[in-house]
Design an enzyme around this catalytic site. Sequence first.
Site, PDB file in Angstrom:
ATOM      1  N   CYS A 117       0.832  -1.209   0.000  1.00  0.00           N
ATOM      2  CA  CYS A 117       0.000   0.000   0.000  1.00  0.00           C
ATOM      3  C   CYS A 117       0.872   1.267   0.000  1.00  0.00           C
ATOM      4  CB  CYS A 117      -0.988  -0.036   1.159  1.00  0.00           C
ATOM      5  SG  CYS A 117      -2.401   1.083   0.942  1.00  0.00           S
ATOM      6  N   HIS A 218      -3.762  -4.955   0.628  1.00  0.00           N
ATOM      7  CA  HIS A 218      -3.315  -5.371   1.960  1.00  0.00           C
ATOM      8  C   HIS A 218      -3.434  -6.890   2.102  1.00  0.00           C
ATOM      9  CE1 HIS A 218      -2.657  -1.609   4.235  1.00  0.00           C
ATOM     10  NE2 HIS A 218      -3.527  -1.092   3.378  1.00  0.00           N
ATOM     11  N   GLU A 220      -2.084  -8.875   4.145  1.00  0.00           N
ATOM     12  CA  GLU A 220      -2.129  -9.300   5.554  1.00  0.00           C
ATOM     13  C   GLU A 220      -3.554  -9.330   6.117  1.00  0.00           C
ATOM     14  OE1 GLU A 220      -2.475  -4.957   5.964  1.00  0.00           O
ATOM     15  OE2 GLU A 220      -1.343  -6.278   4.620  1.00  0.00           O
TER      16      GLU A 220
END
Length: 247
Positions: A117, A218, A220
């Site tokens: 990001c 993202h 994660e």
Amino acid sequence: MSKKSPAPLIGITCEAISHRKDFADYDLLCDHRYATGIAEAGGHPVLLPIAHNRATLDRYLEGIDGLVIVGGDDLDPSWYGESPKRRTKVAFSKRSEFEAWLYKAGAQRRLPILGICYGMQLINVIEGGTLYQHIKARPNGPKVDHQGKKNGVHPVNILPHTKLGKILGPGKKKVATEHHQGIRKLAPKFIASAKAADGIIEAMERPNRPEIFAVQWHPERRLQFASTRRLFKAFVKSCRRYQKNKD
């Protein structure tokens, strides 16, 4: 019987959070899912506090086998020749300076680097690219929920004949998203490896430097996605190669 190598140490940067505009006091914050994703892929995550002492910075790079530059607020537009617009929330300058140093010095060492990001936007600007300060201000084009206001995900198209295409497979993938800025001018020497339906670049890589790549989404936040697991495993594999060559 040969001894198994320890897991590669992978440095993860942190966001700086402050209730004061001058950042005289601030906290360092890192979403635990960055570390979880790296650990589940076989790496050993370590958080890197902001530092500016050269000896400390050198020690960071001596110790780690890979670097993850995480998400956060917006890079100061002065870095690419613009003034902040109304919707731009400028990140703590000391954080950006710290990560810029790590990126440049790490790239010289051919350290594996993954930008996520804001991390991708930082790499793009350091390497000579520019950003849209607010994607919604672009005229025309299909509407894509880049800020993830509906369900936190949107599809991206992974481009064939790229490193990312080999890792994830080409074609459409759903990714976790929360960004209002994006790449306007792609940095020289880099290519796009994924795009959204409106043409916004969602991943970038440098063909002759496969250890450096970045994604706008993202991963994660969706550790259960197969694409996330493949992405982190590929990155940790690159870090393990670096570790072996370093020893």
